[in-house]
Design a protein around this motif. Structure first.
Motif, short mmCIF file in Angstrom:
data_model
loop_
_atom_site.label_atom_id
_atom_site.label_comp_id
_atom_site.label_asym_id
_atom_site.label_seq_id
_atom_site.Cartn_x
_atom_site.Cartn_y
_atom_site.Cartn_z
N ILE A 280 51.27 9.03 -11.40
CA ILE A 280 49.97 9.23 -12.02
C ILE A 280 49.83 10.72 -12.31
CG2 ILE A 280 47.47 9.05 -11.77
CD1 ILE A 280 48.01 6.71 -9.80
N SER B 162 46.54 10.69 -17.62
CA SER B 162 45.08 10.81 -17.62
C SER B 162 44.59 11.53 -18.88
CB SER B 162 44.61 11.55 -16.37
OG SER B 162 45.00 10.84 -15.22
N SER C 25 51.49 11.31 -7.12
CA SER C 25 50.25 11.73 -7.77
C SER C 25 50.34 13.21 -8.11
CB SER C 25 49.07 11.47 -6.82
OG SER C 25 47.87 11.83 -7.44
N THR D 264 51.08 6.71 -15.59
CA THR D 264 49.73 6.83 -16.11
C THR D 264 49.49 8.27 -16.53
OG1 THR D 264 48.94 5.09 -14.62
CG2 THR D 264 47.27 6.55 -15.57
N MET E 223 45.45 7.22 -21.26
CA MET E 223 44.00 7.27 -21.32
C MET E 223 43.55 7.90 -22.65
SD MET E 223 43.11 5.99 -18.50
CE MET E 223 43.98 5.55 -17.02
N PRO F 45 39.62 3.28 -18.70
CA PRO F 45 39.18 2.97 -17.33
C PRO F 45 37.80 2.33 -17.28
CG PRO F 45 39.22 5.35 -17.70
CD PRO F 45 39.82 4.70 -18.91
N THR G 150 45.60 17.94 -11.53
CA THR G 150 45.10 18.30 -12.85
C THR G 150 45.52 19.71 -13.26
OG1 THR G 150 43.03 19.16 -11.96
CG2 THR G 150 43.07 16.84 -12.52
N GLY H 53 47.62 13.74 -13.60
CA GLY H 53 46.20 14.08 -13.68
C GLY H 53 45.78 14.64 -15.03
N GLU H 54 44.50 14.86 -15.17
CA GLU H 54 43.93 15.32 -16.43
C GLU H 54 44.45 16.69 -16.84
OE1 GLU H 54 39.69 15.20 -16.05
OE2 GLU H 54 39.64 13.02 -16.01
N CYS I 47 45.95 14.93 -21.20
CA CYS I 47 47.38 15.27 -21.04
C CYS I 47 48.03 15.45 -22.40
CB CYS I 47 48.12 14.16 -20.29
SG CYS I 47 47.79 14.14 -18.54
#
Length: 185
Positions: free
Chosen positions: A47, A28, A77, A26, A10, A178, A80, A49-50, A31
């Motif tokens: 995934i 976010s 998952s 992924t 991202m 996104p 963050t 997180g931020e 990162c």
């Protein structure tokens, strides 16, 4: 496992080219992934997180169990504001927000880490367990206690790394927005 890697980065994420990334991953926004960090999405997508930080020689793995195969619905998952310090290996079943995995710790696949936890340097967690929120794991016997203060975010460290890492390392370009990925129905 899919035949080729699917790495989504991202905007505002900093991922060093020298990192080892395998599978459907992924990253976010915000990162920071240092060189020599490894992320393996063997059992399904990961995934992250931020504003998570993956330092050098960190390994995050979502491994296949015996007899299982890659499944796109088997998502690991990661929340963050997590920090994965130098040399830690994390294969946890689930990871919440604002956790710190200190240097050279190992967290096995049967462990669930909610939010606000600290796994101390060199700790080895092999047995299946669900940590309580704000748990600190420390000492040679991996003792556990409740943390008295909430974990703070690493905003200053992230800002510093986002400025400095591009000066010394090649970066993977952000390749997923996104806002543009949403389809019009």
């Amino acid at each position: 496992m899919p035949t080729e890697n699917s790495i989504k980065i991202m905007p505002k994420a900093v991922v060093c080219e020298e990192s080892n990334l395998r599978g459907d991953i992924t990253f976010s926004a915000g990162c920071v992934v240092h060189p020599s960090a490894t992320v393996i999405a063997e059992a399904g997508p990961i995934i992250i997180g931020e504003n998570c930080i993956l330092e050098e020689y960190t390994t995050i793995a979502h491994r296949l169990q015996a007899g299982a195969s890659w499944n796109a619905n088997n998502i690991l998952s990661i929340g963050t504001h997590n920090v994965f310090e130098v040399g830690c290996t994390v294969e946890a079943a689930r990871i919440g927000d604002k956790n710190v995995f200190e240097s050279k710790c190992f967290v096995g696949p049967g462990v669930t880490v909610p939010s606000g936890c600290v796994v101390g340097a060199g700790i080895r967690m092999h047995t299946e367990q669900l940590l309580a929120e704000n748990t600190i794991v420390y000492g040679q016997q991996a003792l556990q206690r409740e943390g008295m203060e909430k974990q703070s975010s690493q905003t200053l460290q992230i800002d510093f790394l986002r400025k400095v890492l591009p000066n010394y390392h090649h970066l993977r370009k952000p390749n997923h927005d996104p806002k543009k990925a949403r389809s019009v129905v």
